[in-house]
Design a protein around this motif. Structure first.
Motif, PDB file in Angstrom:
ATOM      1  N   ILE A 109      -0.380  -0.386  14.568  1.00 14.89           N
ATOM      2  CA  ILE A 109      -0.642   0.952  14.053  1.00 14.89           C
ATOM      3  C   ILE A 109      -2.014   0.942  13.393  1.00 14.89           C
ATOM      4  CG2 ILE A 109       0.223   2.844  12.637  1.00 14.89           C
ATOM      5  CD1 ILE A 109       2.265   1.887  14.677  1.00 14.89           C
ATOM      6  N   GLU A 110      -2.908   1.782  13.873  1.00 16.86           N
ATOM      7  CA  GLU A 110      -4.214   1.942  13.242  1.00 16.86           C
ATOM      8  C   GLU A 110      -4.186   3.212  12.400  1.00 16.86           C
ATOM      9  OE1 GLU A 110      -8.921   2.827  14.318  1.00 16.86           O
ATOM     10  OE2 GLU A 110      -7.433   2.647  15.932  1.00 16.86           O
ATOM     11  N   PHE A 111      -4.409   3.059  11.111  1.00 17.50           N
ATOM     12  CA  PHE A 111      -4.459   4.211  10.207  1.00 17.50           C
ATOM     13  C   PHE A 111      -5.915   4.643  10.065  1.00 17.50           C
ATOM     14  CE2 PHE A 111      -0.822   1.620   9.089  1.00 17.50           C
ATOM     15  CZ  PHE A 111       0.201   2.543   8.974  1.00 17.50           C
ATOM     16  N   GLN A 112      -6.259   5.733  10.728  1.00 19.74           N
ATOM     17  CA  GLN A 112      -7.637   6.201  10.696  1.00 19.74           C
ATOM     18  C   GLN A 112      -7.914   6.955   9.400  1.00 19.74           C
ATOM     19  OE1 GLN A 112      -8.159   8.486  14.333  1.00 19.74           O
ATOM     20  NE2 GLN A 112      -8.698   6.646  15.470  1.00 19.74           N
ATOM     21  N   GLN A 113      -9.066   6.667   8.783  1.00 23.03           N
ATOM     22  CA  GLN A 113      -9.467   7.301   7.527  1.00 23.03           C
ATOM     23  C   GLN A 113      -8.358   7.201   6.472  1.00 23.03           C
ATOM     24  OE1 GLN A 113     -10.603  11.244   9.328  1.00 23.03           O
ATOM     25  NE2 GLN A 113     -12.477  10.901   8.161  1.00 23.03           N
ATOM     26  N   TYR A 114      -7.747   6.030   6.396  1.00 24.24           N
ATOM     27  CA  TYR A 114      -6.635   5.878   5.462  1.00 24.24           C
ATOM     28  C   TYR A 114      -7.108   6.084   4.026  1.00 24.24           C
ATOM     29  CZ  TYR A 114      -8.062   1.239   3.778  1.00 24.24           C
ATOM     30  OH  TYR A 114      -8.726   0.205   3.182  1.00 24.24           O
ATOM     31  N   LEU A 115      -6.234   6.623   3.221  1.00 18.55           N
ATOM     32  CA  LEU A 115      -6.567   6.933   1.837  1.00 18.55           C
ATOM     33  C   LEU A 115      -6.058   5.862   0.873  1.00 18.55           C
ATOM     34  CD1 LEU A 115      -7.664   8.990  -0.241  1.00 18.55           C
ATOM     35  CD2 LEU A 115      -5.392  10.008  -0.271  1.00 18.55           C
ATOM     36  N   ALA A 116      -4.824   5.433   1.061  1.00 22.99           N
ATOM     37  CA  ALA A 116      -4.215   4.454   0.162  1.00 22.99           C
ATOM     38  C   ALA A 116      -3.050   3.794   0.878  1.00 22.99           C
ATOM     39  CB  ALA A 116      -3.735   5.125  -1.121  1.00 22.99           C
ATOM     40  N   ASN A 117      -2.683   2.603   0.428  1.00 20.59           N
ATOM     41  CA  ASN A 117      -1.518   1.923   0.995  1.00 20.59           C
ATOM     42  C   ASN A 117      -0.899   1.026  -0.058  1.00 20.59           C
ATOM     43  OD1 ASN A 117      -2.303  -1.182   1.740  1.00 20.59           O
ATOM     44  ND2 ASN A 117      -4.090   0.152   1.858  1.00 20.59           N
ATOM     45  N   LYS A 118       0.364   0.688   0.135  1.00 18.57           N
ATOM     46  CA  LYS A 118       1.059  -0.223  -0.766  1.00 18.57           C
ATOM     47  C   LYS A 118       2.228  -0.838  -0.011  1.00 18.57           C
ATOM     48  CE  LYS A 118       3.661   3.649  -2.813  1.00 18.57           C
ATOM     49  NZ  LYS A 118       3.948   4.373  -4.084  1.00 18.57           N
ATOM     50  N   SER A 119       2.662  -1.989  -0.475  1.00 20.12           N
ATOM     51  CA  SER A 119       3.811  -2.641   0.147  1.00 20.12           C
ATOM     52  C   SER A 119       4.692  -3.234  -0.937  1.00 20.12           C
ATOM     53  CB  SER A 119       3.375  -3.731   1.124  1.00 20.12           C
ATOM     54  OG  SER A 119       2.622  -4.724   0.454  1.00 20.12           O
ATOM     55  N   LEU A 120       5.964  -3.374  -0.613  1.00 26.39           N
ATOM     56  CA  LEU A 120       6.948  -3.880  -1.565  1.00 26.39           C
ATOM     57  C   LEU A 120       7.883  -4.840  -0.867  1.00 26.39           C
ATOM     58  CD1 LEU A 120       8.489  -3.720  -4.344  1.00 26.39           C
ATOM     59  CD2 LEU A 120       9.842  -1.885  -3.299  1.00 26.39           C
ATOM     60  N   LEU A 121       7.956  -6.071  -1.362  1.00 27.27           N
ATOM     61  CA  LEU A 121       8.975  -7.004  -0.884  1.00 27.27           C
ATOM     62  C   LEU A 121      10.313  -6.611  -1.491  1.00 27.27           C
ATOM     63  CD1 LEU A 121       7.065 -10.400  -1.254  1.00 27.27           C
ATOM     64  CD2 LEU A 121       7.486  -9.126   0.847  1.00 27.27           C
ATOM     65  N   GLN A 169      -3.893  17.626   6.744  1.00 26.14           N
ATOM     66  CA  GLN A 169      -3.745  16.606   7.790  1.00 26.14           C
ATOM     67  C   GLN A 169      -3.154  15.316   7.248  1.00 26.14           C
ATOM     68  OE1 GLN A 169      -7.534  16.017   9.631  1.00 26.14           O
ATOM     69  NE2 GLN A 169      -7.493  17.939  10.751  1.00 26.14           N
ATOM     70  N   LEU A 170      -3.238  15.092   5.955  1.00 27.90           N
ATOM     71  CA  LEU A 170      -2.761  13.835   5.386  1.00 27.90           C
ATOM     72  C   LEU A 170      -1.251  13.710   5.483  1.00 27.90           C
ATOM     73  CD1 LEU A 170      -5.027  13.640   2.237  1.00 27.90           C
ATOM     74  CD2 LEU A 170      -5.051  12.041   4.155  1.00 27.90           C
ATOM     75  N   LYS A 171      -0.784  12.505   5.833  1.00 35.60           N
ATOM     76  CA  LYS A 171       0.644  12.232   5.909  1.00 35.60           C
ATOM     77  C   LYS A 171       0.946  10.939   5.152  1.00 35.60           C
ATOM     78  CE  LYS A 171       1.533  14.492  10.367  1.00 35.60           C
ATOM     79  NZ  LYS A 171       2.088  14.319  11.739  1.00 35.60           N
ATOM     80  N   HIS A 172       2.125  10.901   4.598  1.00 38.60           N
ATOM     81  CA  HIS A 172       2.614   9.717   3.887  1.00 38.60           C
ATOM     82  C   HIS A 172       3.603   9.019   4.822  1.00 38.60           C
ATOM     83  CE1 HIS A 172       4.915   8.087   0.094  1.00 38.60           C
ATOM     84  NE2 HIS A 172       4.668   7.141   0.986  1.00 38.60           N
ATOM     85  N   PHE A 182       6.330  -0.923   3.847  1.00 39.15           N
ATOM     86  CA  PHE A 182       4.896  -0.657   3.858  1.00 39.15           C
ATOM     87  C   PHE A 182       4.683   0.855   3.885  1.00 39.15           C
ATOM     88  CE2 PHE A 182       0.845   0.154   5.958  1.00 39.15           C
ATOM     89  CZ  PHE A 182      -0.014  -0.683   5.265  1.00 39.15           C
ATOM     90  N   GLU A 183       3.824   1.341   3.002  1.00 38.05           N
ATOM     91  CA  GLU A 183       3.541   2.774   2.928  1.00 38.05           C
ATOM     92  C   GLU A 183       2.041   3.010   3.018  1.00 38.05           C
ATOM     93  OE1 GLU A 183       5.914   4.969  -0.139  1.00 38.05           O
ATOM     94  OE2 GLU A 183       6.561   2.944  -0.686  1.00 38.05           O
ATOM     95  N   CYS A 184       1.659   4.092   3.666  1.00 33.56           N
ATOM     96  CA  CYS A 184       0.242   4.399   3.812  1.00 33.56           C
ATOM     97  C   CYS A 184       0.053   5.906   3.899  1.00 33.56           C
ATOM     98  CB  CYS A 184      -0.327   3.728   5.062  1.00 33.56           C
ATOM     99  SG  CYS A 184      -2.124   3.942   5.250  1.00 33.56           S
ATOM    100  N   ILE A 185      -1.037   6.374   3.323  1.00 30.89           N
ATOM    101  CA  ILE A 185      -1.418   7.780   3.430  1.00 30.89           C
ATOM    102  C   ILE A 185      -2.670   7.864   4.288  1.00 30.89           C
ATOM    103  CG2 ILE A 185      -2.336   9.766   2.164  1.00 30.89           C
ATOM    104  CD1 ILE A 185      -0.438   9.070  -0.098  1.00 30.89           C
TER     105      ILE A 185
END
Length: 212
Positions: A109-121, A169-172, A182-185
């Protein structure tokens, strides 16, 4: 349908699921199992409709043609200031005639112009404490989109996204992997499948998108 009717539909679905679940504990009938699956889906949709009617954040399934292989997702992330890639082992959404899920190789998955991301174990205990768990994450098939995202709203309020022309256009996005979430905006994602091994995929991404 107004919110009162939607709420009534939700409570009816919840009560029906409770009754069907109780019946299933004392039954081995395939029909009872199918009734349970159908009723569970009806409850999930009713819960989603109520949350959206109340403008609350909620995770809905996001179909990209596959889901992470939760027994062996082997995910990895490549990230720079401009580019973000998430890769994981994927399987088909539905089983084949042999009742097995098809191995689709590695999806990137390529997140184009991504704004922020985070991950949680997580383990089962920490997963249930996730703020989105009772808001559709528990029903998520593996990949979801967070509607009415509080995280996205917070970033907007903090002026993190003034350079983007169309904020709509932004999606979470949220991905349920084997031991992590894994989460990304981002405004857009590109999806590619490969039967190559990880070293080859990583090398290809680096050559195209990263300066080595």
């Amino acid at each position: 349908m107004d919110i009162t009717e939607i709420a009534a539909k939700f409570f009816q679905a919840k009560e029906k699921l409770s009754q069907v679940s109780l019946k299933l504990t004392n039954s081995q009938s395939p029909k009872d199992w199918q009734d349970y699956l159908t009723t569970r889906n009806e409850y999930a949709l009713a819960k989603q409709e109520l949350a959206l009617a109340k403008c609350e954040e909620y995770v809905i399934n996001y179909d990209i043609g596959c889901v992470p292989n939760l027994s062996n997702s082997k995910e990895f992330v490549l990230q720079s200031q401009q580019s973000l890639f998430l890769s994981f082992r994927a399987i088909s959404l539905t089983p084949s005639f042999s009742k097995e899920y098809d191995d689709l190789g590695i999806v990137t998955i390529e997140f184009q112009q991504y704004l922020a991301n985070k991950s949680l174990l997580f383990n089962q205990h920490t997963l249930e404490n996730h703020p989105l768990y009772a808001k559709g994450l528990d029903e998520c098939l593996g990949i979801g989109e967070v509607i009415n995202s509080l995280w996205l709203s917070q970033l907007r309020e903090q002026d993190f996204i003034l350079e983007l022309k169309d904020l709509k256009q932004l999606k979470h996005y949220v991905f349920m992997l084997k031991t992590s979430i894994f989460e990304c905006i981002a405004p857009k994602i590109n999806i590619s499948f490969s039967l190559a091994d990880y070293p080859t995929i990583i090398n290809d991404i680096c050559k195209k998108h990263f300066s080595l």
